[in-house]
Design a protein around this motif. Structure first.
Motif, PDB file in Angstrom:
ATOM      1  N   ILE A  10     -21.189 -30.873  -8.480  1.00  0.00           N
ATOM      2  CA  ILE A  10     -19.873 -30.732  -7.856  1.00  0.00           C
ATOM      3  C   ILE A  10     -19.781 -31.761  -6.730  1.00  0.00           C
ATOM      4  N   PRO A  11     -18.657 -32.482  -6.627  1.00  0.00           N
ATOM      5  CA  PRO A  11     -18.529 -33.472  -5.556  1.00  0.00           C
ATOM      6  C   PRO A  11     -18.587 -32.821  -4.168  1.00  0.00           C
ATOM      7  N   GLY A  12     -19.158 -33.532  -3.229  1.00  0.00           N
ATOM      8  CA  GLY A  12     -19.283 -33.044  -1.864  1.00  0.00           C
ATOM      9  C   GLY A  12     -17.959 -32.663  -1.218  1.00  0.00           C
ATOM     10  N   PRO A  13     -16.895 -33.476  -1.386  1.00  0.00           N
ATOM     11  CA  PRO A  13     -15.622 -33.093  -0.782  1.00  0.00           C
ATOM     12  C   PRO A  13     -15.065 -31.767  -1.310  1.00  0.00           C
ATOM     13  N   GLU A  31     -21.082 -32.742   1.461  1.00  0.00           N
ATOM     14  CA  GLU A  31     -21.946 -33.807   0.930  1.00  0.00           C
ATOM     15  C   GLU A  31     -23.418 -33.435   1.058  1.00  0.00           C
ATOM     16  N   LEU A  32     -23.785 -32.873   2.202  1.00  0.00           N
ATOM     17  CA  LEU A  32     -25.179 -32.459   2.394  1.00  0.00           C
ATOM     18  C   LEU A  32     -25.592 -31.403   1.375  1.00  0.00           C
ATOM     19  N   MET A  59     -14.222 -28.581   0.961  1.00  0.00           N
ATOM     20  CA  MET A  59     -12.970 -27.818   0.993  1.00  0.00           C
ATOM     21  C   MET A  59     -13.240 -26.322   0.927  1.00  0.00           C
ATOM     22  N   VAL A  60     -14.252 -25.929   0.168  1.00  0.00           N
ATOM     23  CA  VAL A  60     -14.616 -24.516   0.096  1.00  0.00           C
ATOM     24  C   VAL A  60     -15.146 -24.058   1.450  1.00  0.00           C
TER      25      VAL A  60
END
Length: 118
Positions: free
Chosen positions: A28-31, A18-19, A35-36
Motif C-alpha cells: 500500500i502506498p505510504g500516502p 511512508e515509514l 491518510m488513514v
C-alpha cells in the motif's frame, strides 16, 4: 502561521505512512496509509482544526492542476493505450457499474437503518 501548522500535520501524516509502508514492506502506498493515520487522528480529536482546514482548502483550490500530468501521459502514450483499448474500456465500465451498485446498496442500507426505507 496556521497554514504552516496545517501543512506540517499533513506532511507528518504522510511521513508516518511512508515509514509504516516501507518498514513493514506493505504493498500500500505510504500516502494512503498517511491518510488513514490522519483520519484516525481526526476521529480521535473529534473535529478538524482550523489550521488543517485552511491547509486542506488551499490544496483543494489547486486540485485541477494535478490532472495536467495525467493528460500529458495520455497524449504521450496514446499508442500504448490504443493497443489495450478494449480491456481498458471494459475495466472502466465494469468498475463504474460495481461502484454504482455498491453505493446504492450502502445508501439503501443506511436509509433502512434510519427508518426511511420503503
Amino acid at each position: 502561521m496556521p497554514l504552516i501548522l496545517g501543512m506540517s500535520v499533513l506532511l507528518a501524516c504522510q511521513f508516518i505512512g511512508e515509514l509504516v509502508a516501507r518498514g513493514l514492506t506493505l504493498p500500500i502506498p505510504g500516502p494512503v496509509i498517511g491518510m488513514v493515520v490522519l483520519l484516525v487522528g481526526l476521529l480521535v480529536f473529534g473535529k478538524v482544526p482550523k489550521s488543517l482546514r485552511l491547509a486542506g482548502e488551499g490544496l483543494l483550490r489547486y486540485l485541477t492542476l494535478l490532472f495536467v500530468p495525467a493528460g500529458v501521459g495520455l497524449m504521450v502514450h496514446f499508442s500504448l493505450i490504443g493497443n489495450d483499448l478494449w480491456p481498458i474500456a471494459v475495466t472502466l465500465v465494469v468498475s463504474t457499474a460495481v461502484t454504482l451498485v455498491v453505493t446504492l446498496w450502502a445508501l439503501d442500507r443506511m436509509n433502512r437503518r434510519r427508518g426511511n426505507g420503503r
